[in-house]
Design a protein around this motif. Structure first.
Motif, short mmCIF file in Angstrom:
data_model
loop_
_atom_site.label_atom_id
_atom_site.label_comp_id
_atom_site.label_asym_id
_atom_site.label_seq_id
_atom_site.Cartn_x
_atom_site.Cartn_y
_atom_site.Cartn_z
N VAL A 1 0.84 -1.20 0.00
CA VAL A 1 0.00 0.00 0.00
C VAL A 1 0.88 1.25 0.00
O VAL A 1 1.87 1.32 0.74
N ALA A 2 0.52 2.21 -0.83
CA ALA A 2 1.21 3.50 -0.86
C ALA A 2 0.34 4.54 -0.16
O ALA A 2 -0.86 4.62 -0.39
N ILE A 3 0.98 5.32 0.69
CA ILE A 3 0.33 6.47 1.34
C ILE A 3 0.96 7.72 0.75
O ILE A 3 2.18 7.87 0.79
N ILE A 4 0.14 8.62 0.21
CA ILE A 4 0.68 9.86 -0.34
C ILE A 4 0.29 11.02 0.58
O ILE A 4 -0.85 11.46 0.60
N GLY A 5 1.26 11.44 1.38
CA GLY A 5 1.03 12.49 2.37
C GLY A 5 1.26 11.97 3.77
O GLY A 5 0.59 11.03 4.21
N GLY A 6 2.21 12.57 4.48
CA GLY A 6 2.60 12.08 5.80
C GLY A 6 2.10 12.90 6.96
O GLY A 6 2.81 13.06 7.96
N GLY A 7 0.88 13.41 6.85
CA GLY A 7 0.27 14.13 7.97
C GLY A 7 -0.50 13.17 8.87
O GLY A 7 -0.32 11.95 8.80
N VAL B 1 2.41 5.29 -9.52
CA VAL B 1 2.28 4.69 -8.19
C VAL B 1 1.25 3.56 -8.23
O VAL B 1 1.45 2.49 -7.63
N GLU B 2 0.18 3.79 -8.96
CA GLU B 2 -0.90 2.81 -9.04
C GLU B 2 -0.42 1.47 -9.60
O GLU B 2 -0.91 0.41 -9.20
N LYS B 3 0.53 1.51 -10.50
CA LYS B 3 1.05 0.28 -11.10
C LYS B 3 1.83 -0.57 -10.10
O LYS B 3 1.93 -1.78 -10.24
N LYS B 4 2.40 0.06 -9.08
CA LYS B 4 3.31 -0.63 -8.17
C LYS B 4 2.64 -1.18 -6.91
O LYS B 4 3.22 -2.01 -6.21
N TYR B 5 1.42 -0.68 -6.60
CA TYR B 5 0.82 -1.01 -5.31
C TYR B 5 -0.58 -1.59 -5.47
O TYR B 5 -1.27 -1.35 -6.47
N ASP B 6 -0.99 -2.33 -4.46
CA ASP B 6 -2.32 -2.94 -4.46
C ASP B 6 -3.40 -1.93 -4.08
O ASP B 6 -4.57 -2.11 -4.42
N LYS C 1 -9.37 1.45 -6.44
CA LYS C 1 -8.06 1.10 -5.89
C LYS C 1 -7.47 2.23 -5.05
O LYS C 1 -6.51 2.03 -4.31
N ILE C 2 -8.06 3.42 -5.18
CA ILE C 2 -7.52 4.61 -4.52
C ILE C 2 -8.49 5.11 -3.46
O ILE C 2 -9.68 5.29 -3.71
#
Length: 423
Positions: A122-128, A201-206, A390-391
């Motif tokens: 899983v990718a998280i975009i934004g570290g707040g 990013v979508e290509k690399k993560y579930d 997926k997002i």
């Protein structure tokens, strides 16, 4: 310690738990964690908190407690509520002293889940707050998590949106370190719309969770907003413009915590006069009362029931034209509505105007091919999914209420839904 025990013993341990079920966005089991403080079982108290939150050291300090948990406390009906925020912060601080971390508390669950989920990414975009919380609860389930962050640090609004006089950055760092210790990867200086593409990013993560916030300050659409000396409150706090406030008069427009943070910050930076202009009454301000009280103690002036007509100046701000308002109850409105009083206009001299009226997403959001709502936030369903299944999205970006606890709640719930879908 004696004072903490006294404050813990003040709790009635209500069975109905209005502080948790009604007041706390995260539904922390408040009476239960306080009951362990009474017994001086601080590790058990921390474990209770960690069932629902990974930000106790932060939320215990900066949440609007009087409008949330403490505002629903039974003790508060006839007297002072239980000091829930202080007790929550105490538990976290005590764990720091004992060097006990999230990993210690969740170790068995992480080890058990890692075997079945380690290949799920899983990718998280934004570290707040939303992103950090989602990352932690995903890692707890054994998933491989990567956070993409535009800065070279994590924390988001906790670092650049909340002044140090409200939140010690050492607390944020310890909180972040606690979360990253779960085995979370971070890719710093990666920003959508600049050097990161969502489709790649979508290509690399579930699954992907978007949590990069909305830090573009809203405008009023009045004359003079483009003059030099007019700034957005969110940008002012985040980018820390190198402005000279010494001896200047600064007008801050708005009534939320961002307005209070801006006003108190520029006062500390040398402004002679700071005026908070709000079109409603003090009782209707969304800022927490303690923040308003602190601002008043710091000699910040409040102009309640005043609205801005226009900003005056040739190239830079010179004056503000204001108009007084009256509050009336309109049909189908839950709040009193401010209405301008005819012929009550007047003008004041100012050097800077700071707009702290809320925020909107950055312009690139409209180009990432996800459905937006009428406020230009990313649309989500009850599972925090966007128009691309997926997002997922949460926090301010998805129009969640703008407090750290609500952002954290959205991150936790999005994580639960991501896990549910994968399993």
């Amino acid at each position: 310690m004696e004072q903490i025990n006294k404050k813990a013993n003040y709790c009635l341990n209500c069975k109905a738990k209005p502080c948790s079920n009604k007041g706390c966005p995260l539904h922390n089991d408040i009476p239960k964690f306080i009951s362990y403080i009474k017994e001086e079982e601080y590790i058990k108290a921390y474990k209770v908190l960690c069932e629902t939150t990974v930000l106790p050291g932060v939320c215990g300090r900066i949440c609007p407690h009087k409008k949330q948990c403490e505002g629903s406390c039974v003790r508060g009906i006839k007297g002072e509520p239980v000091s829930i925020g202080e007790l929550e912060a105490f538990v976290f601080d005590n764990m720091v002293k004992q060097n006990i971390t999230l990993r210690d508390v969740w170790k068995d669950e992480i080890d058990k889940n890692r075997l079945k989920n380690k290949n799920k990414r899983v990718a998280i975009i934004g570290g707040g707050p939303a992103g950090l919380t989602a990352a932690a609860f995903l890692a707890k389930e054994g998933l491989s998590v990567t956070i993409y962050e535009k800065y070279d640090y994590l924390g988001g609004i906790l670092i650049h949106g909340i002044p140090v006089f409200r939140l010690d950055k050492a607390i944020v760092k310890k909180t972040v370190d606690n979360i990253l210790d779960l085995g979370i990867e971070v890719k710093y200086e990666k920003e959508l719309g600049r050097n990161l593409k969502l489709e790649e990013v979508e290509k690399k993560y579930d699954a992907i969770f978007l949590s990069f916030g909305t830090n573009c300050s809203s405008k009023m659409g009045i004359e003079g907003e483009k003059l030099e000396g007019v700034y957005g409150g969110n940008e002012l706090l985040e980018y820390k413009y190198n402005l000279d406030y010494t001896g200047k008069t600064v007008a801050v427009i708005g009534g939320g915590n961002v307005a209070m943070d801006c006003a108190r910050t520029v006062k500390r930076l040398g402004a002679k006069n700071v005026k908070v202009i709000y079109r409603r009454a003090r009782e209707q301000m969304p800022a927490e009362d303690k923040e308003i009280s602190c601002a008043i103690e710091e000699k910040i002036e409040f102009l309640f029931q005043n609205n801005i007509v226009k900003i005056i100046g040739k190239e830079k701000v010179e004056k503000l034209e204001l108009i007084k308002t009256q509050l009336i109850q309109k049909e189908n409105e839950t709040r009193l509505v401010p209405v301008n009083i005819e012929n009550s206009n007047y003008i004041i001299d100012v050097d800077y105007v700071i707009m702290a009226l809320g925020s909107t997403p950055q312009s690139f959001v409209k180009d990432i091919r996800l459905e937006l709502n009428k406020w230009k936030n990313i649309s989500i369903n009850k599972n925090y999914q966007t128009s691309n299944a997926k997002i997922y999205a949460g926090g301010d970006l998805a129009g969640v209420k703008q407090t750290v606890a609500w952002a954290s709640y959205s991150g936790r719930e999005a994580a639960k839904n991501i896990i549910r879908k994968m399993n």
